[in-house]
Write a protein that holds these residues in place. Sequence first.
Motif, PDB file in Angstrom:
ATOM      1  N   LEU A   1     -58.099  41.226  -0.130  1.00 16.81           N
ATOM      2  CA  LEU A   1     -59.561  40.759   0.595  1.00 16.81           C
ATOM      3  C   LEU A   1     -60.733  40.979  -0.261  1.00 16.81           C
ATOM      4  O   LEU A   1     -61.774  40.438  -0.121  1.00 16.81           O
ATOM      5  CB  LEU A   1     -59.477  41.731   1.772  1.00 16.81           C
ATOM      6  N   GLY A   2     -60.689  42.129  -1.274  1.00 14.93           N
ATOM      7  CA  GLY A   2     -61.635  42.383  -2.066  1.00 14.93           C
ATOM      8  C   GLY A   2     -62.560  43.536  -1.379  1.00 14.93           C
ATOM      9  O   GLY A   2     -62.559  44.238  -0.137  1.00 14.93           O
ATOM     10  N   ARG A   3     -63.746  44.098  -2.134  1.00 15.95           N
ATOM     11  CA  ARG A   3     -64.588  45.148  -1.848  1.00 15.95           C
ATOM     12  C   ARG A   3     -65.451  44.681  -0.878  1.00 15.95           C
ATOM     13  O   ARG A   3     -65.998  45.398   0.130  1.00 15.95           O
ATOM     14  CB  ARG A   3     -65.037  45.863  -3.034  1.00 15.95           C
ATOM     15  N   ARG A   4     -66.366  43.744  -1.295  1.00 16.07           N
ATOM     16  CA  ARG A   4     -67.429  43.139  -0.596  1.00 16.07           C
ATOM     17  C   ARG A   4     -67.295  42.851   0.827  1.00 16.07           C
ATOM     18  O   ARG A   4     -67.928  43.385   1.731  1.00 16.07           O
ATOM     19  CB  ARG A   4     -68.158  42.033  -1.527  1.00 16.07           C
ATOM     20  N   PRO A   5     -66.364  41.960   1.465  1.00 17.89           N
ATOM     21  CA  PRO A   5     -66.336  41.636   2.689  1.00 17.89           C
ATOM     22  C   PRO A   5     -65.840  42.817   3.498  1.00 17.89           C
ATOM     23  O   PRO A   5     -66.165  42.840   4.629  1.00 17.89           O
ATOM     24  CB  PRO A   5     -64.980  40.678   2.560  1.00 17.89           C
ATOM     25  N   VAL A   6     -64.915  43.662   2.852  1.00 17.52           N
ATOM     26  CA  VAL A   6     -64.583  44.854   3.716  1.00 17.52           C
ATOM     27  C   VAL A   6     -65.833  45.723   4.066  1.00 17.52           C
ATOM     28  O   VAL A   6     -66.025  46.221   5.043  1.00 17.52           O
ATOM     29  CB  VAL A   6     -63.493  45.613   2.971  1.00 17.52           C
TER      30      VAL A   6
ATOM     31  N   VAL B   1     -77.437  49.159   9.064  1.00 18.99           N
ATOM     32  CA  VAL B   1     -77.990  47.662   8.780  1.00 18.99           C
ATOM     33  C   VAL B   1     -78.368  47.812   7.288  1.00 18.99           C
ATOM     34  O   VAL B   1     -78.388  46.783   6.721  1.00 18.99           O
ATOM     35  CB  VAL B   1     -79.301  47.582   9.934  1.00 18.99           C
ATOM     36  N   ALA B   2     -79.172  48.894   6.821  1.00 19.80           N
ATOM     37  CA  ALA B   2     -79.806  49.255   5.520  1.00 19.80           C
ATOM     38  C   ALA B   2     -78.437  48.744   4.360  1.00 19.80           C
ATOM     39  O   ALA B   2     -78.716  48.055   3.543  1.00 19.80           O
ATOM     40  CB  ALA B   2     -80.516  50.311   5.276  1.00 19.80           C
ATOM     41  N   MET B   3     -77.560  49.415   5.034  1.00 19.48           N
ATOM     42  CA  MET B   3     -76.302  49.528   3.805  1.00 19.48           C
ATOM     43  C   MET B   3     -75.676  47.881   3.580  1.00 19.48           C
ATOM     44  O   MET B   3     -75.223  47.498   2.766  1.00 19.48           O
ATOM     45  CB  MET B   3     -75.203  50.324   4.387  1.00 19.48           C
ATOM     46  N   PHE B   4     -75.921  47.369   4.931  1.00 21.95           N
ATOM     47  CA  PHE B   4     -75.242  45.787   4.901  1.00 21.95           C
ATOM     48  C   PHE B   4     -76.029  44.984   3.991  1.00 21.95           C
ATOM     49  O   PHE B   4     -75.800  44.411   3.190  1.00 21.95           O
ATOM     50  CB  PHE B   4     -75.416  45.319   6.288  1.00 21.95           C
ATOM     51  N   VAL B   5     -77.531  45.054   4.158  1.00 26.75           N
ATOM     52  CA  VAL B   5     -78.334  44.460   3.441  1.00 26.75           C
ATOM     53  C   VAL B   5     -78.042  44.703   1.849  1.00 26.75           C
ATOM     54  O   VAL B   5     -77.962  43.998   0.923  1.00 26.75           O
ATOM     55  CB  VAL B   5     -79.705  44.537   3.894  1.00 26.75           C
ATOM     56  N   HIS B   6     -78.056  46.079   1.573  1.00 23.92           N
ATOM     57  CA  HIS B   6     -77.898  46.423   0.194  1.00 23.92           C
ATOM     58  C   HIS B   6     -76.575  46.098  -0.450  1.00 23.92           C
ATOM     59  O   HIS B   6     -76.618  45.390  -1.713  1.00 23.92           O
ATOM     60  CB  HIS B   6     -77.839  47.990   0.322  1.00 23.92           C
ATOM     61  N   VAL B   7     -75.561  46.050   0.303  1.00 17.23           N
ATOM     62  CA  VAL B   7     -74.199  45.398  -0.167  1.00 17.23           C
ATOM     63  C   VAL B   7     -74.197  44.008  -0.618  1.00 17.23           C
ATOM     64  O   VAL B   7     -73.829  43.686  -1.475  1.00 17.23           O
ATOM     65  CB  VAL B   7     -73.158  45.844   0.609  1.00 17.23           C
ATOM     66  N   PHE B   8     -74.952  43.332   0.322  1.00 20.94           N
ATOM     67  CA  PHE B   8     -74.780  41.928   0.224  1.00 20.94           C
ATOM     68  C   PHE B   8     -75.679  41.547  -0.950  1.00 20.94           C
ATOM     69  O   PHE B   8     -75.227  40.555  -1.568  1.00 20.94           O
ATOM     70  CB  PHE B   8     -75.498  41.148   1.500  1.00 20.94           C
ATOM     71  N   PHE B   9     -76.732  41.955  -1.153  1.00 22.26           N
ATOM     72  CA  PHE B   9     -77.719  41.316  -2.292  1.00 22.26           C
ATOM     73  C   PHE B   9     -77.406  42.219  -3.708  1.00 22.26           C
ATOM     74  O   PHE B   9     -77.612  41.600  -4.698  1.00 22.26           O
ATOM     75  CB  PHE B   9     -79.053  41.616  -2.027  1.00 22.26           C
ATOM     76  N   LEU B  10     -76.623  43.484  -3.868  1.00 20.90           N
ATOM     77  CA  LEU B  10     -76.591  44.142  -4.852  1.00 20.90           C
ATOM     78  C   LEU B  10     -75.125  44.637  -5.490  1.00 20.90           C
ATOM     79  O   LEU B  10     -74.948  44.908  -6.605  1.00 20.90           O
ATOM     80  CB  LEU B  10     -77.473  45.232  -5.085  1.00 20.90           C
ATOM     81  N   PHE B  11     -74.296  44.400  -4.511  1.00 24.92           N
ATOM     82  CA  PHE B  11     -72.985  45.018  -4.860  1.00 24.92           C
ATOM     83  C   PHE B  11     -72.081  43.839  -4.983  1.00 24.92           C
ATOM     84  O   PHE B  11     -71.666  43.078  -4.117  1.00 24.92           O
ATOM     85  CB  PHE B  11     -72.241  45.928  -3.506  1.00 24.92           C
ATOM     86  N   PRO B  12     -71.662  43.740  -6.365  1.00 24.09           N
ATOM     87  CA  PRO B  12     -70.586  42.613  -6.788  1.00 24.09           C
ATOM     88  C   PRO B  12     -69.140  42.716  -6.376  1.00 24.09           C
ATOM     89  O   PRO B  12     -68.843  44.046  -6.286  1.00 24.09           O
ATOM     90  CB  PRO B  12     -70.997  42.520  -8.149  1.00 24.09           C
ATOM     91  N   GLU B  13     -68.362  41.804  -6.314  1.00 23.78           N
ATOM     92  CA  GLU B  13     -66.849  41.885  -6.213  1.00 23.78           C
ATOM     93  C   GLU B  13     -66.406  42.622  -7.417  1.00 23.78           C
ATOM     94  O   GLU B  13     -66.618  42.082  -8.491  1.00 23.78           O
ATOM     95  CB  GLU B  13     -66.444  40.729  -5.714  1.00 23.78           C
ATOM     96  N   THR B  14     -65.453  43.337  -7.416  1.00 20.32           N
ATOM     97  CA  THR B  14     -64.786  43.877  -8.724  1.00 20.32           C
ATOM     98  C   THR B  14     -63.283  43.914  -8.583  1.00 20.32           C
ATOM     99  O   THR B  14     -62.475  43.836  -9.473  1.00 20.32           O
ATOM    100  CB  THR B  14     -64.966  45.467  -8.949  1.00 20.32           C
ATOM    101  N   ALA B  15     -62.784  43.384  -7.281  1.00 21.53           N
ATOM    102  CA  ALA B  15     -61.147  43.534  -7.034  1.00 21.53           C
ATOM    103  C   ALA B  15     -60.538  42.488  -7.839  1.00 21.53           C
ATOM    104  O   ALA B  15     -61.070  41.356  -8.041  1.00 21.53           O
ATOM    105  CB  ALA B  15     -60.753  43.088  -5.543  1.00 21.53           C
ATOM    106  N   GLY B  16     -59.728  42.858  -8.519  1.00 23.86           N
ATOM    107  CA  GLY B  16     -58.848  41.969  -9.340  1.00 23.86           C
ATOM    108  C   GLY B  16     -59.364  41.285 -10.799  1.00 23.86           C
ATOM    109  O   GLY B  16     -58.873  40.478 -11.359  1.00 23.86           O
ATOM    110  N   LYS B  17     -60.344  42.072 -11.179  1.00 24.02           N
ATOM    111  CA  LYS B  17     -61.234  41.487 -12.427  1.00 24.02           C
ATOM    112  C   LYS B  17     -60.858  42.607 -13.472  1.00 24.02           C
ATOM    113  O   LYS B  17     -61.039  43.729 -13.163  1.00 24.02           O
ATOM    114  CB  LYS B  17     -62.784  41.411 -12.115  1.00 24.02           C
TER     115      LYS B  17
END
Length: 536
Positions: free
Chosen positions: A328-333, A456-472
């Motif tokens: 699934l990856g890190r971001r969606p979770v 709520v703040a962490m949702f916004v933070h993750v959406f805009f600044l946390f890239p996906e790293t799974a499988g890379k």
Amino acid sequence: MAIGNIYLISAIAVIGGGLFGFDISSMSAILPIQPYRCYFNQQGRDARGNCLGPRSDVQGGITASMAGGSWLGALVSGILTDKVGRKKAIMIGSIIWIIGSVISAASQNIAMLIVGRVINGFCVGICSAQVPVYISELCPPRLRGRLVGAQQWAITWGILIMFYISYGCSFLKGNAAFRIPWGLQAIPAVILLVGMLFLPESPRWLARKDRWEECKSVLVLVLGKGDPHSSLVAEEYAEIQAYCEFERQNADVSWMELFRPGMLNRTHIGVFTQIWSQLTGMNVMMYYITYVFTMAGLTGNNLLISSSIQYIINVLMTIPALLFVDRLGRRPVLLAGALLMATWQFANAGLLASYGHPAPPGGVDGIPEASWQIAGPPSKAVIACTYLFVASFAPTWGPVSWIYPPELFPLRVRGKAVALATSANWAFNFALGYFVPPAFVNIQWKTYLVFGVFCVAMFVHVFFLFPETAGKPLEEVEEMFLEGVPAWKTGVGLKGGHSGRAAAKLEKLGKVGGDGHGDGVESSPERLESAAVGKV
């Protein structure tokens, strides 16, 4: 003879994470019992003769003292593991835990109890930072998410097992009701200490110390299944040589590198991953769940049994993350977890505000922290939302907060970076452990609003600044940060291959592995990624 099965290696090593779980539930189950409250009593007795126990601020300090020690232990672990190795650092941590457990069990006053918990925390800080690194440097890349995430599963098992031990001991009379559970905490540390004697050292640490024969022996044992001619061993050995040579050419690595422009964004993401995992409010639910359920009208055995259900949920709901987090990856979770947890926090705040009322002076059942009351169907809804909150955290922020930070950093700074991120976890654990008991007394149901806003703040933070790293591979992670790819445009796995710059880096490192050391093994992108990222 050293054990070579990576699943058994991980099962033994993650006991280090389980120690944190043992500490959480040993305190949460003991908080409401009278032997504990009477022995460490600071507030006298209520009208019914029940001991009121330590003051709320002092209880916060007792609980938070473990996290304070963990903060220091996590910072020290980066230096310790570089000097003595991953394996010996974990073994040292287990010895420290045994000492802390003995002091806690023998506590004659609050000061002695705090000292014992600080010592326990020092162990947890070392193990929580270095167990993921140790496992990641031994396991194949296809298993990295599952096996590193197993640390969180071990924590949930520690919480569950210790809660029922403490619950059983609560029926004992006198001080044995709390001394026995605190003494029994030493047993898993003894198992960890003995078990680590039969595990191999990290091959990467051995290579950094120029102990190449031992490094290759570990690779043959774990990856080659005893076959010294395995092609997997040859490739891995060549890639470790390549990266050691690369590190020697870039040997000037200090803590300040984590705060330089090329690394600062990653450092901020890694640190905030751990900070947000605390600001979800999950450990508040673990430490102080008996306060919450007391406000909901539960008492005696019903209180402790109902509290234990959330620990069972925690264990079971962590399993899906171990099975699917790499897919699934890190971001969606992380995004789904933040949104769901915010929902349950706001729901609890609304229920308590709309249907509850202030408790009598002194709190419910003589517990000042239980300063609010709610009854009837709304109280059952509060309990249900609490269970749903735990079920939302367990498969999301719980395991991913340990998996994600190491994937952000290159090999040369990973040890220091993970230590720094983990220390942030424990700093905020300490702050929340100290803050929550007075918060329940002073702002009551509004405590839930505070954590809902954080979610709520962490949702916004993750959406805009946390890239996906799974499988890379590491090189693609490097490119995401160097090129400023928006986090919301990143996905799981390779997307369109490497850029020219990344390919050039891979070629350069591949040549070091083949020509520089005479092994003649070309490093493929997939294998090179496992070496660079340390299979985290």
